[in-house]
Write a protein that holds these residues in place. Structure first.
Motif: not given
Ligand SMILES: Nc1ncnc2c1ncn2[C@@H]1O[C@H](COP(=O)(O)OP(=O)(O)O)[C@@H](O)[C@H]1O
Ligand SMILES: [Mg+2]
Lengths: 227, 404
Positions: A47-48, A51, A56-57, A77, A80-81, A83-84, A89, A91, B301-302, B304, B398, B402
């Motif tokens: 997971x680490x 991520x 995410x990490x 910030x 986030x963009x 990732x989007x 993803x 989970x 997932x994005x 903001x 993150x 979990x």
């Protein structure tokens, strides 16, 4: 050039008691179109690692270069963009918004991307058909089985047109038949769209489906096999 | 869609949302209705006092109020009266002759305020002429008719056709006597007023005092109450040298009540809303904490932080406004209905009368308060959403996703 290049990656969780070295000196190259499993016992750092690849990490040390760009240097910030727009993803659970239908869940991520209504509709419907849920388009998650919910999650991950999909133990909550058919579907999408899938699992039947198996032990790569 | 999602989210836990909606609804209902009753009561006190004998504007000789001496009448009162009635934009006018005196019956004697009126004019300005328990308002074949309050009648043991002797100072400083016949007994909401005030025809007083018409008080009732200050200024121009006062100046305690009531209404509603903010915050906090994993997933997932914040804010506003609007509608209906039918408080009328308020109460609330309220609720919702929304955006995706 590899799609993802991981250089000397380390992650140390600074817990109050003892620091946990969850990922140790990981170096990896992942190409476009791979169908790769990250395997290892619980606590081995799957997971680490996922991520960190997914932004995410942040790693304690090292680089994650995607399409030539070190994402570990991005601000929160910007991340986030990133990732989007670039990462899909899936989970283990809590993937879907319970008050929205399957279609709306898929549309939601396209809405965040600023897609117009017509495009959203078309693509959501197309993807739901592709994951075999063409007849459950307007159904809410609670009325879907666990396997069906994960299919919607995969469809959503693809909806944003990412460069690759990260799936952390997507089958952990599924019975073996549902797990098999989810993997079938992912494999099919991998071939159909040449979509890169990186998923973690500790289920030996699931890992057999991968064309590349990266084995982690105590945060280190113990084995990296391509078939 | 974000807004639609917010709306759907508040119905996830129906029970919890309904509880807070009902709390808002009933809080507003109770608060608004109570406010309307207060306002109605104050309005009634003001209206009662104005129509009993206060009127909207009164004119006196500037020194009259010092000792109410019969000689301190308005100079050329008759001329002033005529010029005022000529201005028909002003309203109804009644010129009163006021004399402090003593009323004696075979049973007893009591100090009274003798009010000499022209019955017709007084009827146009005040409703004392319609508050009769028995008899008529001065319109009688008897010589020197008098109308007394019920309380005075009780004190002096008077009935219709009883004789009373009025004694008072005349213009020369001596004492005059006037033998009267009770032709009417009135009863207002104020026993104090009923005990002290006695009406006679001013023509009878003039004859008894052997004088041309003299007036101590000219009472004016306006056509439109909102032109109070404008009309006052106008009258001051017509009657220079006289003291012109509005009812607010003559009865400052009533004016104060009436002015403060609006402030109290907001103050009271403000307290209710402040209390509701805590309830709403609490509800939203529970809702956010329950959804930590889902919110973490959305951020992963994005989504903001700003959008997460807006989502929680919108949920809070929707929740509060739903309760608020239901509350306002129920309150408005209740207030309009009771304001139309009136609330009969005759079972506690005795205690109300000592306040000078009518037994029938007509609750009312100015329209503006409803609009202000919607604004206040939105502000309250925004305040209530700050903590829950802050908790939500502080999540680390993150960590939040979990599972175990
Ligand atoms: N937030 C955290 N703080 C401290 N230790 C953590 C945290 N997250 C994971 N760990 C530790 O890091 C190690 C790797 O965990 P994880 O990546 O979840 O492994 P896996 O997914 O293979 O089970 C474990 O020893 C785990 O206890
Ligand atoms: Mg794990």
């Amino acid at each position: 050039m590899a799609l993802i290049e991981i250089k000397n990656l380390n992650k140390i969780y600074n817990t109050i008691a003892v620091p946990v070295h969850a990922v140790k000196d990981v170096n990896l190259l992942i190409d476009k179109g791979e169908f790769t499993a990250v395997v290892g016992p619980s606590g081995s750092g799957k997971t680490t690692l996922l991520n960190i690849i997914g932004g995410l990490d942040k790693p304690t040390d090292g680089q994650v270069i995607i399409d030539g760009r070190d994402i570990t240097k991005l601000s929160d910030s910007k991340m986030v963009d990133y990732r989007l727009k670039n990462i899909g993803f899936v989970f283990q659970s809590y993937n879907l918004i319970p008050v929205l239908t399957a279609r709306e869940n898929i549309e939601f991520i396209m809405l965040l991307q600023g897609e117009n209504k017509q495009k959203r509709d078309e693509r959501a419907t197309e993807l739901l058909k592709a994951v075999g849920l063409g007849d459950r388009i307007d159904t809410r998650p609670a009325m879907l089985s666990g396997g069906q919910q994960q299919r919607v999650a995969v469809a959503r991950a693809l909806a944003s047109k990412p460069s690759f999909v990260l799936a952390d133990e997507p089958t952990a909550n599924l019975d073996s038949a549902s797990a098999e058919s989810l993997l079938d579907m992912m494999e099919e999408l991998n071939k159909k769209y040449d979509m890169t899938f990186i998923f973690s699992t500790h289920d030996s039947r699931v890992m057999k489906r991968a064309r590349r198996i990266i084995t982690l032990v105590d945060g280190k790569i113990a084995d990296d096999k391509k078939s | 869609m974000l807004i639609a999602l917010s709306w759907k989210n508040i119905w996830r836990n129906k029970k919890r949302s309904l509880v807070i909606i009902m709390a808002i609804t009933s809080g507003l209902w109770g608060g608004l209705f109570l406010n309307a009753v207060w306002l109605g009561m104050v309005e009634s006190m003001v209206e009662t006092a104005i129509s009993r004998n206060l009127a909207h504007i009164q004119i006196h000789q500037p020194q009259f109020d010092q000792d109410r001496d019969i000689r301190k009448h308005i100079a050329d009162g008759d001329g002033i009266y005529r010029s005022l009635t000529a201005h028909n934009s002003i309203g109804a006018v009644s010129a009163r002759t006021l004399i402090n005196g003593m009323a004696s019956s075979p049973a007893s004697a009591y100090g009274v305020n003798i009010i000499g009126v022209n019955a017709q004019n007084e009827a146009n300005v005040c409703d004392i002429t319609t508050n009769l328990q028995e008899g008529v308002f001065l319109d009688s074949k008897y010589r020197n008719p008098a109308v007394v309050g019920a309380k005075l009648a009780e004190r002096l043991n008077l009935n219709l056709r009883s004789k009373i002797i009025l004694s008072f100072q005349n213009l020369q400083g001596g004492i005059n006597y006037l033998a009267c016949r009770v032709v009417g007994i009135y009863k207002t909401n104020s026993t104090q007023f009923d005990e002290m005030n006695l009406y006679v025809n001013q023509a009878d007083l003039f004859k008894n005092l052997d004088t041309k018409p003299i007036f101590h008080e000219i009472a004016v009732r306006l056509n439109a109450i909102d032109s109070l200050d404008a009309v006052k200024a106008k009258i001051e121009n017509i009657v220079p040298g006289q003291l012109v006062e509005t009812w607010k100046e003559i009865a400052p305690e009533l004016a104060y009540l009436s002015d403060m009531m609006d402030f109290y209404a907001y103050f009271f509603i403000g307290i209710i809303i402040a209390a509701l903010i805590f309830g709403i915050t609490n509800t939203m906090l529970m809702s956010v904490v329950e959804r930590f994993k889902e919110i973490g997933m959305l951020m992963a997932i994005g989504m903001h932080k700003s959008k997460v914040f807006i989502m929680i804010l919108a949920e809070t506003v929707f929740l509060s406004l739903t309760g608020g609007i239901i509350g306002i509608v129920i309150s408005a209906v209740t207030i309009l209905l009771t304001g139309y039918t009136g609330i009969n408080l005759s079972f506690i009328a005795v205690s109300l009368e000592s306040f000078g308020s009518a037994a029938m109460l007509y609750p009312y609330l100015p329209l503006s308060i409803y609009f202000t309220l919607v604004l206040l609720i939105v502000i309250a919702a925004v305040l209530a959403s700050l903590l829950p929304a802050y908790k939500a955006i502080r999540l680390l995706p993150a960590e939040a996703i979990r599972t175990n």
